[in-house]
Motif scaffolding. Sequence first.
Motif, PDB file in Angstrom:
ATOM      1  N   HIS A  54     -18.088  26.277 -15.707  1.00 22.58           N
ATOM      2  CA  HIS A  54     -18.076  27.669 -15.267  1.00 22.58           C
ATOM      3  C   HIS A  54     -19.171  28.493 -15.955  1.00 22.58           C
ATOM      4  O   HIS A  54     -19.651  29.475 -15.371  1.00 22.58           O
ATOM      5  CB  HIS A  54     -16.689  28.273 -15.504  1.00 22.58           C
ATOM      6  N   PHE A  55     -19.574  28.109 -17.140  1.00 21.92           N
ATOM      7  CA  PHE A  55     -20.704  28.784 -17.789  1.00 21.92           C
ATOM      8  C   PHE A  55     -21.983  28.572 -16.980  1.00 21.92           C
ATOM      9  O   PHE A  55     -22.794  29.495 -16.807  1.00 21.92           O
ATOM     10  CB  PHE A  55     -20.881  28.254 -19.214  1.00 21.92           C
ATOM     11  N   GLY A  56     -22.127  27.367 -16.451  1.00 19.71           N
ATOM     12  CA  GLY A  56     -23.312  27.051 -15.651  1.00 19.71           C
ATOM     13  C   GLY A  56     -23.367  27.779 -14.328  1.00 19.71           C
ATOM     14  O   GLY A  56     -24.440  27.889 -13.717  1.00 19.71           O
ATOM     15  N   ARG A  57     -22.243  28.325 -13.882  1.00 19.59           N
ATOM     16  CA  ARG A  57     -22.194  29.030 -12.601  1.00 19.59           C
ATOM     17  C   ARG A  57     -22.484  30.523 -12.738  1.00 19.59           C
ATOM     18  O   ARG A  57     -22.594  31.229 -11.735  1.00 19.59           O
ATOM     19  CB  ARG A  57     -20.820  28.849 -11.962  1.00 19.59           C
ATOM     20  N   LEU A  58     -22.581  31.000 -13.974  1.00 19.71           N
ATOM     21  CA  LEU A  58     -22.818  32.432 -14.169  1.00 19.71           C
ATOM     22  C   LEU A  58     -24.171  32.844 -13.597  1.00 19.71           C
ATOM     23  O   LEU A  58     -25.180  32.171 -13.779  1.00 19.71           O
ATOM     24  CB  LEU A  58     -22.777  32.777 -15.658  1.00 19.71           C
ATOM     25  N   ARG A  59     -24.177  33.984 -12.936  1.00 20.17           N
ATOM     26  CA  ARG A  59     -25.409  34.539 -12.382  1.00 20.17           C
ATOM     27  C   ARG A  59     -25.492  36.001 -12.822  1.00 20.17           C
ATOM     28  O   ARG A  59     -24.681  36.825 -12.427  1.00 20.17           O
ATOM     29  CB  ARG A  59     -25.418  34.470 -10.847  1.00 20.17           C
ATOM     30  N   GLY A  60     -26.463  36.312 -13.632  1.00 19.72           N
ATOM     31  CA  GLY A  60     -26.628  37.696 -14.075  1.00 19.72           C
ATOM     32  C   GLY A  60     -25.657  38.034 -15.178  1.00 19.72           C
ATOM     33  O   GLY A  60     -24.853  37.230 -15.637  1.00 19.72           O
ATOM     34  N   GLY A  61     -25.729  39.290 -15.613  1.00 17.32           N
ATOM     35  CA  GLY A  61     -24.879  39.737 -16.708  1.00 17.32           C
ATOM     36  C   GLY A  61     -25.511  39.404 -18.045  1.00 17.32           C
ATOM     37  O   GLY A  61     -26.177  38.375 -18.207  1.00 17.32           O
ATOM     38  N   LYS A  62     -25.304  40.254 -18.990  1.00 14.77           N
ATOM     39  CA  LYS A  62     -25.897  40.078 -20.306  1.00 14.77           C
ATOM     40  C   LYS A  62     -25.060  39.108 -21.129  1.00 14.77           C
ATOM     41  O   LYS A  62     -23.857  39.282 -21.279  1.00 14.77           O
ATOM     42  CB  LYS A  62     -25.982  41.430 -21.011  1.00 14.77           C
ATOM     43  N   ILE A  63     -25.713  38.084 -21.667  1.00 17.08           N
ATOM     44  CA  ILE A  63     -25.034  37.095 -22.488  1.00 17.08           C
ATOM     45  C   ILE A  63     -25.670  37.101 -23.870  1.00 17.08           C
ATOM     46  O   ILE A  63     -26.867  36.853 -24.021  1.00 17.08           O
ATOM     47  CB  ILE A  63     -25.121  35.678 -21.876  1.00 17.08           C
ATOM     48  N   LEU A  64     -24.841  37.377 -24.884  1.00 14.21           N
ATOM     49  CA  LEU A  64     -25.336  37.471 -26.257  1.00 14.21           C
ATOM     50  C   LEU A  64     -24.569  36.521 -27.161  1.00 14.21           C
ATOM     51  O   LEU A  64     -23.368  36.327 -27.003  1.00 14.21           O
ATOM     52  CB  LEU A  64     -25.173  38.898 -26.799  1.00 14.21           C
ATOM     53  N   GLN A  65     -25.294  35.938 -28.105  1.00 18.88           N
ATOM     54  CA  GLN A  65     -24.679  35.099 -29.133  1.00 18.88           C
ATOM     55  C   GLN A  65     -24.361  35.965 -30.352  1.00 18.88           C
ATOM     56  O   GLN A  65     -25.247  36.623 -30.894  1.00 18.88           O
ATOM     57  CB  GLN A  65     -25.646  33.981 -29.547  1.00 18.88           C
ATOM     58  N   TRP A  66     -23.082  35.980 -30.766  1.00 17.80           N
ATOM     59  CA  TRP A  66     -22.686  36.823 -31.881  1.00 17.80           C
ATOM     60  C   TRP A  66     -23.472  36.500 -33.151  1.00 17.80           C
ATOM     61  O   TRP A  66     -23.967  37.397 -33.836  1.00 17.80           O
ATOM     62  CB  TRP A  66     -21.186  36.666 -32.150  1.00 17.80           C
ATOM     63  N   GLN A  67     -23.595  35.254 -33.482  1.00 21.01           N
ATOM     64  CA  GLN A  67     -24.224  34.881 -34.746  1.00 21.01           C
ATOM     65  C   GLN A  67     -25.726  35.174 -34.761  1.00 21.01           C
ATOM     66  O   GLN A  67     -26.311  35.410 -35.809  1.00 21.01           O
ATOM     67  CB  GLN A  67     -23.964  33.405 -35.053  1.00 21.01           C
ATOM     68  N   GLN A  68     -26.364  35.184 -33.600  1.00 22.84           N
ATOM     69  CA  GLN A  68     -27.809  35.443 -33.540  1.00 22.84           C
ATOM     70  C   GLN A  68     -28.121  36.932 -33.340  1.00 22.84           C
ATOM     71  O   GLN A  68     -29.144  37.411 -33.853  1.00 22.84           O
ATOM     72  CB  GLN A  68     -28.444  34.636 -32.397  1.00 22.84           C
ATOM     73  N   TYR A  69     -27.265  37.622 -32.620  1.00 18.12           N
ATOM     74  CA  TYR A  69     -27.557  39.017 -32.258  1.00 18.12           C
ATOM     75  C   TYR A  69     -26.360  39.914 -32.569  1.00 18.12           C
ATOM     76  O   TYR A  69     -25.882  40.666 -31.719  1.00 18.12           O
ATOM     77  CB  TYR A  69     -27.910  39.108 -30.770  1.00 18.12           C
ATOM     78  N   ARG A  70     -25.886  39.851 -33.784  1.00 15.87           N
ATOM     79  CA  ARG A  70     -24.671  40.570 -34.157  1.00 15.87           C
ATOM     80  C   ARG A  70     -24.793  42.074 -33.881  1.00 15.87           C
ATOM     81  O   ARG A  70     -23.877  42.691 -33.325  1.00 15.87           O
ATOM     82  CB  ARG A  70     -24.351  40.342 -35.630  1.00 15.87           C
ATOM     83  N   GLU A  71     -25.897  42.690 -34.255  1.00 14.29           N
ATOM     84  CA  GLU A  71     -26.050  44.128 -34.094  1.00 14.29           C
ATOM     85  C   GLU A  71     -26.007  44.533 -32.628  1.00 14.29           C
ATOM     86  O   GLU A  71     -25.327  45.496 -32.248  1.00 14.29           O
ATOM     87  CB  GLU A  71     -27.361  44.603 -34.728  1.00 14.29           C
ATOM     88  N   ALA A  72     -26.719  43.772 -31.789  1.00 10.94           N
ATOM     89  CA  ALA A  72     -26.712  44.064 -30.353  1.00 10.94           C
ATOM     90  C   ALA A  72     -25.318  43.853 -29.760  1.00 10.94           C
ATOM     91  O   ALA A  72     -24.872  44.609 -28.882  1.00 10.94           O
ATOM     92  CB  ALA A  72     -27.734  43.183 -29.628  1.00 10.94           C
ATOM     93  N   CYS A  73     -24.620  42.822 -30.249  1.00  6.01           N
ATOM     94  CA  CYS A  73     -23.252  42.566 -29.774  1.00  6.01           C
ATOM     95  C   CYS A  73     -22.332  43.737 -30.123  1.00  6.01           C
ATOM     96  O   CYS A  73     -21.523  44.180 -29.302  1.00  6.01           O
ATOM     97  CB  CYS A  73     -22.711  41.284 -30.398  1.00  6.01           C
ATOM     98  N   CYS A  74     -22.473  44.236 -31.362  1.00  4.68           N
ATOM     99  CA  CYS A  74     -21.641  45.366 -31.799  1.00  4.68           C
ATOM    100  C   CYS A  74     -21.894  46.585 -30.927  1.00  4.68           C
ATOM    101  O   CYS A  74     -20.952  47.276 -30.509  1.00  4.68           O
ATOM    102  CB  CYS A  74     -21.937  45.700 -33.263  1.00  4.68           C
ATOM    103  N   GLU A  75     -23.145  46.848 -30.632  1.00  2.00           N
ATOM    104  CA  GLU A  75     -23.490  48.003 -29.799  1.00  2.00           C
ATOM    105  C   GLU A  75     -22.882  47.856 -28.404  1.00  2.00           C
ATOM    106  O   GLU A  75     -22.362  48.816 -27.837  1.00  2.00           O
ATOM    107  CB  GLU A  75     -25.010  48.142 -29.701  1.00  2.00           C
ATOM    108  N   GLN A  76     -22.963  46.645 -27.868  1.00  2.00           N
ATOM    109  CA  GLN A  76     -22.411  46.421 -26.522  1.00  2.00           C
ATOM    110  C   GLN A  76     -20.896  46.612 -26.513  1.00  2.00           C
ATOM    111  O   GLN A  76     -20.339  47.246 -25.599  1.00  2.00           O
ATOM    112  CB  GLN A  76     -22.753  45.003 -26.045  1.00  2.00           C
ATOM    113  N   ILE A  77     -20.224  46.073 -27.518  1.00  2.00           N
ATOM    114  CA  ILE A  77     -18.766  46.206 -27.590  1.00  2.00           C
ATOM    115  C   ILE A  77     -18.362  47.675 -27.700  1.00  2.00           C
ATOM    116  O   ILE A  77     -17.452  48.150 -27.007  1.00  2.00           O
ATOM    117  CB  ILE A  77     -18.208  45.397 -28.772  1.00  2.00           C
ATOM    118  N   LEU A  78     -19.049  48.408 -28.560  1.00  2.00           N
ATOM    119  CA  LEU A  78     -18.664  49.795 -28.828  1.00  2.00           C
ATOM    120  C   LEU A  78     -18.927  50.722 -27.644  1.00  2.00           C
ATOM    121  O   LEU A  78     -18.321  51.793 -27.554  1.00  2.00           O
ATOM    122  CB  LEU A  78     -19.389  50.304 -30.074  1.00  2.00           C
TER     123      LEU A  78
END
Length: 504
Positions: free
Chosen positions: A93-117
Amino acid sequence: MGFVVTSAQMKAAEQICDREGASYIRLMENAGIACAEEIIKLVPKGGFTTILCGSGNNGGDGFVICEELQSHGISAGIVLVGGEPKTDCAKHHFGRLRGGKILQWQQYREACCEQILRSDVVVDCIFGTGFHGKLPENAADAIRFANNCPVRVAVDVPSGVDSDTGEMDENCFKPTHTLVIAAIKKGLLSLPCSDRIGEVKLLDIGIDDSCYRGGHVARLTDVSFRRPFAPRKRSSHKGSYGRLLNIAGCLNYNGAAVMSTMAALRTGVGLCTLAAPISTVKIAAARVNECTYLPLPETADGFAADGTEELIINALDKITAVSIGCGMGNRESTRKLVEAVIKNAACPIIIDADGINSIAANIDILKERRGETVITPHVLEFSRISGLSVEQISADRIGAAKAFSESYGVTVVLKGANTVIACADGRVFVNTCGNSGLAKGGSGDVLTGIIASMAAQGIEPCIAAASGVYCHALASDLLLDKLPEESMLPSDIIGILPEVYRSL
């Protein structure tokens, strides 16, 4: 009707379903679609949703949810809290994703926090039924931010909760809504978890009932228990609907006698006799016109006197059910009456309150029963008769009730939030409806009257107990349209029972 299962039982049901035609991939797709349908209702117009995904199958549910939200025009992004997916279904199902922002927590923690908030809704798909112990730091870190979101949706089990025991990591996800997949997980019904999972909705994903087999699998009470009575014939008469002997009350607790009797009458029993001390009968007779009375000799302070057992034994002829214990007082005379009924009544008996307390020191007498027995303890009463501590019972209400039921050959109604009904043949039911309006003295008396009335009418005692619990709780939910929970009275429950029993 839904089920209550352990993580192992859920896994076994999924395996059976996979073997019999509905693949794991299909089940994951069904789960994601069903969850997305509910989440769509929670997202404000133009809102944004973040889905926190783990590396296992719970994360796979999240990928399907993201795809579904986007297909409905809802902006959604994914935060990979545990890295990329590791299971085959999740990878698919991960391979079927089309579009949408996908972030890795460990690599982009700050960006992930901003998106969550900045999210209007955050969806927890980090861990599922396999979680035990302590949250990894990366998950705990992400959840701390997610718990600030106004709408928080847990998929199946909130991350950080043990699905078998209900134990919660201090940093666990705190949902406003929990979308349970296929079957209620046992831990979700245990304190403290049951008070902290928000609004719960059970979702069907296509696992047939036949896939749940063996062990402690419990069934949820539901609308199928609402009207257990057979259709009434026009040519019937009062004797067609049973004869209940309700042994209840004393001068101090005359209301228990009145409420249990009125609840029994509202539930349809044809004939009801209230056996109570003389002073209680005088009070009850001014309030209840529809029953007959068996006045019992009484002590100077208004309790049933010693030596009344013969009166009760003689009254058992033609009786189709007996209820005993409501408001009687925990006295030696109560013990003697309860033991007399246990030894002499061939019909079903329902033992409540002081009826239970009075025989706690001699609980093995239950094994002398000739007929079927229902006991209706709250957790403290159950502790007295089982020898288990309150903590032990609370840790496994289903297991504790089931073990006692099978050992003593009785139906146990273990009252409280998520009341458990355990039958001697191994069947277990759990009720999840109802509200805190029932948390008042007298509610148990009403429940006893309902169950006893159903049993007197010929309904199997185990089903009478399950149906009685459900109808009692449903009555409190119907009252929410008229009264706040704190204003509900047990007599209000009796008054709304006709709406509960009205044909669907």
